[in-house]
Motif scaffolding. Sequence first.
Motif, short mmCIF file in Angstrom:
data_model
loop_
_atom_site.label_atom_id
_atom_site.label_comp_id
_atom_site.label_asym_id
_atom_site.label_seq_id
_atom_site.Cartn_x
_atom_site.Cartn_y
_atom_site.Cartn_z
N PRO A 4 0.80 -1.23 0.00
CA PRO A 4 0.00 0.00 0.00
C PRO A 4 0.83 1.28 0.00
CG PRO A 4 -0.09 -1.09 2.15
CD PRO A 4 0.58 -2.05 1.21
N LYS A 5 2.00 1.25 0.59
CA LYS A 5 2.83 2.46 0.63
C LYS A 5 3.28 2.87 -0.77
CE LYS A 5 6.81 4.43 3.09
NZ LYS A 5 7.51 4.99 1.92
N LEU A 6 3.81 1.91 -1.53
CA LEU A 6 4.25 2.21 -2.89
C LEU A 6 3.06 2.54 -3.79
CD1 LEU A 6 6.35 2.41 -5.10
CD2 LEU A 6 6.26 -0.10 -5.34
N ALA A 7 1.97 1.79 -3.64
CA ALA A 7 0.78 2.05 -4.44
C ALA A 7 0.26 3.46 -4.19
CB ALA A 7 -0.31 1.03 -4.10
N HIS A 8 0.24 3.87 -2.94
CA HIS A 8 -0.23 5.23 -2.59
C HIS A 8 0.64 6.28 -3.27
CE1 HIS A 8 -0.94 8.80 -0.05
NE2 HIS A 8 -2.12 8.27 0.21
N ASP A 9 1.94 6.07 -3.25
CA ASP A 9 2.86 7.04 -3.87
C ASP A 9 2.61 7.15 -5.38
OD1 ASP A 9 5.37 8.73 -3.95
OD2 ASP A 9 6.01 7.07 -5.23
N LEU A 10 2.43 6.02 -6.04
CA LEU A 10 2.21 6.04 -7.49
C LEU A 10 0.87 6.68 -7.85
CD1 LEU A 10 3.52 2.47 -8.40
CD2 LEU A 10 4.68 4.66 -8.79
N LEU A 11 -0.16 6.37 -7.09
CA LEU A 11 -1.48 6.95 -7.37
C LEU A 11 -1.50 8.45 -7.12
CD1 LEU A 11 -3.57 4.06 -5.82
CD2 LEU A 11 -3.45 4.64 -8.24
N ARG A 12 -0.78 8.91 -6.11
CA ARG A 12 -0.67 10.36 -5.88
C ARG A 12 0.03 11.05 -7.04
NH1 ARG A 12 -3.71 13.07 -2.54
NH2 ARG A 12 -2.08 14.64 -2.41
N ARG A 13 1.03 10.40 -7.59
CA ARG A 13 1.72 10.96 -8.76
C ARG A 13 0.75 11.06 -9.94
NH1 ARG A 13 7.42 11.00 -8.60
NH2 ARG A 13 8.28 10.02 -6.73
N GLY A 14 -0.05 10.04 -10.13
CA GLY A 14 -1.02 10.06 -11.22
C GLY A 14 -2.05 11.17 -11.06
N LEU A 15 -2.52 11.37 -9.83
CA LEU A 15 -3.49 12.42 -9.57
C LEU A 15 -2.90 13.82 -9.73
CD1 LEU A 15 -5.28 10.81 -6.51
CD2 LEU A 15 -6.42 11.54 -8.63
N GLY A 16 -1.59 13.91 -9.65
CA GLY A 16 -0.93 15.21 -9.79
C GLY A 16 -0.73 15.65 -11.23
N LEU A 17 -1.06 14.78 -12.18
CA LEU A 17 -0.91 15.13 -13.59
C LEU A 17 -2.06 16.01 -14.07
CD1 LEU A 17 0.23 11.67 -15.02
CD2 LEU A 17 1.67 13.62 -14.40
N ASN A 18 -1.86 16.67 -15.18
CA ASN A 18 -2.90 17.52 -15.77
C ASN A 18 -3.85 16.70 -16.64
OD1 ASN A 18 -1.76 19.89 -14.66
ND2 ASN A 18 -0.30 20.02 -16.35
N HIS A 19 -5.05 17.23 -16.79
CA HIS A 19 -6.05 16.69 -17.72
C HIS A 19 -6.42 15.23 -17.43
CE1 HIS A 19 -5.11 20.39 -19.78
NE2 HIS A 19 -3.88 19.98 -20.06
N VAL A 20 -6.62 14.92 -16.18
CA VAL A 20 -7.08 13.59 -15.80
C VAL A 20 -8.60 13.60 -15.77
CG1 VAL A 20 -7.00 11.77 -14.05
CG2 VAL A 20 -5.00 13.23 -14.42
N PRO A 21 -9.27 12.76 -16.57
CA PRO A 21 -10.75 12.78 -16.60
C PRO A 21 -11.34 12.33 -15.27
CG PRO A 21 -9.89 10.96 -17.90
CD PRO A 21 -8.71 11.79 -17.52
N PRO A 22 -12.59 12.74 -14.99
CA PRO A 22 -13.21 12.44 -13.69
C PRO A 22 -13.22 10.96 -13.32
CG PRO A 22 -14.50 14.07 -14.86
CD PRO A 22 -13.45 13.61 -15.82
N HIS A 23 -13.56 10.07 -14.27
CA HIS A 23 -13.62 8.64 -13.90
C HIS A 23 -12.24 8.12 -13.51
CE1 HIS A 23 -12.19 7.75 -18.05
NE2 HIS A 23 -11.73 6.65 -17.49
#
Length: 255
Positions: free
Chosen positions: A123-142
């Motif tokens: 979960p620690k590594l997964a959390h870090d990767l998902l936070r990076r993904g959410l920090g990108l631009n133009h991510v659709p709502p779903h």
Amino acid sequence: MLQMSQKSFSKRSSQVNQQTQELVWQGAEEGFRATLTAANEAGECGRTIDAHCMRASAYYSRYASLIPRHIVQAVKTFRLARWHARLAHHAMHRKGYDGVTHGQFDVVGTILLRSWLWYRPNPKLAHDLLRRGLGLNHVPPHARALMIMGLAEARYLQRRHRECLGLIEQALILEKELNFEEDLPQAQRQFARVLRRAGALLYRLGESQRSAGALANAKLYASYGTSKSKDQEWKQRLNLLFLQVPSGLRWLVPN
């Protein structure tokens, strides 16, 4: 020569996505094979992250469909999904995460949250990767909702249940934004995954009434599009069955 190959792969990859999207949703063998073919083409072009992410996604989508018929093959397929997710992460890390897409962060992060038998979550590594993904631009709502749900699952595994509940709320409220997406049926289908995962978490957190509502809506959303998917209906039933497994025996089933 490499630049031409990458351009050719990009065009081919787009075509594969359009042609196999429905097959993958239906759990068809042709969709699985087409994804692996595209992954091999990506590897040949030197696109290591693309290749491992596509393979991880293909095996991850496939393993649950095999459970009723080939349980040993299902475990092997789950192992391959985990293996390619780890290889994708290593490749991402070597590049300093430059150029990684939100979809790739979501695929790898989600798979690293999963456990079965002796394969444990990270979960620690997964959390870090998902936070990076959410920090990108133009991510659709779903896609934002899916990654936020991943954060909720990570917090649940870390026994931070209050944070988990808050993140579930953040993910579910994005349902209001689906109507602004270009491909509404596909967005609604993907939101079915958000609802299914929310339902599972809410059940384990003791919110049985809210869980039932989320799972009922997940079934409705999964039916949107050109046709219903028997494979997705099976995964919904499997999810409900696994929720009934006592906590002491939960390691025996996929989580």
